[in-house]
Scaffold this active site. Sequence first.
Site, mmCIF file in Angstrom:
data_model
loop_
_atom_site.group_PDB
_atom_site.id
_atom_site.type_symbol
_atom_site.label_atom_id
_atom_site.label_comp_id
_atom_site.label_asym_id
_atom_site.label_seq_id
_atom_site.Cartn_x
_atom_site.Cartn_y
_atom_site.Cartn_z
ATOM 1 N N LYS A 116 4.945 8.723 -1.041
ATOM 2 C CA LYS A 116 3.594 9.291 -0.983
ATOM 3 C C LYS A 116 3.619 10.787 -1.244
ATOM 4 O O LYS A 116 2.741 11.320 -1.922
ATOM 5 C CB LYS A 116 2.945 8.970 0.360
ATOM 6 C CG LYS A 116 2.505 7.516 0.396
ATOM 7 C CD LYS A 116 1.757 7.143 1.649
ATOM 8 C CE LYS A 116 1.361 5.674 1.613
ATOM 9 N NZ LYS A 116 1.503 5.021 2.901
ATOM 10 N N LYS A 195 1.285 -6.741 -12.664
ATOM 11 C CA LYS A 195 0.893 -7.259 -11.355
ATOM 12 C C LYS A 195 -0.508 -6.748 -10.985
ATOM 13 O O LYS A 195 -0.803 -5.556 -11.169
ATOM 14 C CB LYS A 195 1.924 -6.759 -10.332
ATOM 15 C CG LYS A 195 1.599 -7.099 -8.914
ATOM 16 C CD LYS A 195 2.631 -6.433 -7.992
ATOM 17 C CE LYS A 195 2.327 -6.778 -6.627
ATOM 18 N NZ LYS A 195 2.145 -6.307 -5.512
ATOM 19 N N LYS A 198 -4.602 -2.509 -7.132
ATOM 20 C CA LYS A 198 -5.635 -1.488 -7.189
ATOM 21 C C LYS A 198 -5.132 -0.240 -7.910
ATOM 22 O O LYS A 198 -5.857 0.397 -8.651
ATOM 23 C CB LYS A 198 -6.063 -1.143 -5.762
ATOM 24 C CG LYS A 198 -7.548 -0.975 -5.632
ATOM 25 C CD LYS A 198 -7.923 -0.575 -4.220
ATOM 26 C CE LYS A 198 -8.647 0.737 -4.250
ATOM 27 N NZ LYS A 198 -8.327 1.633 -3.171
#
Length: 328
Positions: A116, A195, A198
């Site tokens: 992240k 795949k 989002k």
Amino acid sequence: MPNKNSLRVLSGIQPSGSLHLGNYFGMMSRMIKYQSQNELFCFIANYHALTTLPDSKSLSSNTFNAACDFLALGLDSEKSTFWVQSDVPEVAELTWILSSQVGVGLMDRATSYKDKISQGLKPNMGLYSYPILMAADILLFDTEIVPVGKDQKQHLEMARDIAIKFNNSYDDTLIIPEPDIDEGTKLIPGIDGRKMSKSYNNTIPIFDSEKNIRKKIMRIVTDTADIDEPKDKDTPLFQLYCLFLDSNGKQDLSERYDGKGLRYGDIKQEFFETMMDYFRPYREKRDALSSNPEKVYEILEHGAKKAKHVACEVLERVRLSAGVNYRS
Ligand code: TRP
């Protein structure tokens, strides 16, 4: 009531926007299976989402929407225990107690934190101690099994390490959870063939307007095979449509792909209609729920009450073991 021999399964889901076919045929179908065979605890992880979604309006609306999505798709709030994480704030107390057991080195090894940060997120302490909150989620409910995707495997190992450390420091207090890593469920392709996710912006949402869903389906990538050539079945349109077909339906579609005269545009339209038919009852239920927020709050309150009952028992055990409860 779940039978006494069934295992307690727990899962948390971040409220991260609208559910898509990948979620439905992956996570959601597993949940429903667990619900029928085990004692399912399932919550919306809004404290987790807080670490990366500081916009308060989106956080609260995403939380409500996630609750409606899950209830509409078959999460049964009577059979299972379904709540919003922050409605059982005992989890924050357990997080704090566990934090004192966790070496900083363990957190430094968390790959999802590093990922992240490398994506440009500003590190905050919540993001850093995310795995401890997740361990608390699991341990607070005497969870035996945690179904997770591969991306959450390390978090689960950390939860186990933390529980083992706690049990070694004090009495055997916490149940050591077992992961149930999802290797089996097939990969659901997105409209671009990767795949469905989002983050790739290639999803087909379930509860969006018909118009938007149709638009997404019409954008599924196809090849330029001539109308009379046999068509490739190892492709997203074929695979996605098959998710909704029984074995006869699949056989028919397969024969049409092998034969002449197949137009992708027709298949897309059929797929769209099939998908809408399939989800119609769920969409109606979803509309009914979202237009009656009081009802949804009531369901969630009921879930929180059930969850809190277990949480308070386990937390009391932890407080006693750790000496936080000085009256004993
Ligand atoms: N971290 C999980 C995810 O992003 C969500 C989560 C939070 C969770 N707490 C949990 C999953 C406890 C399983 C058990 O997918």
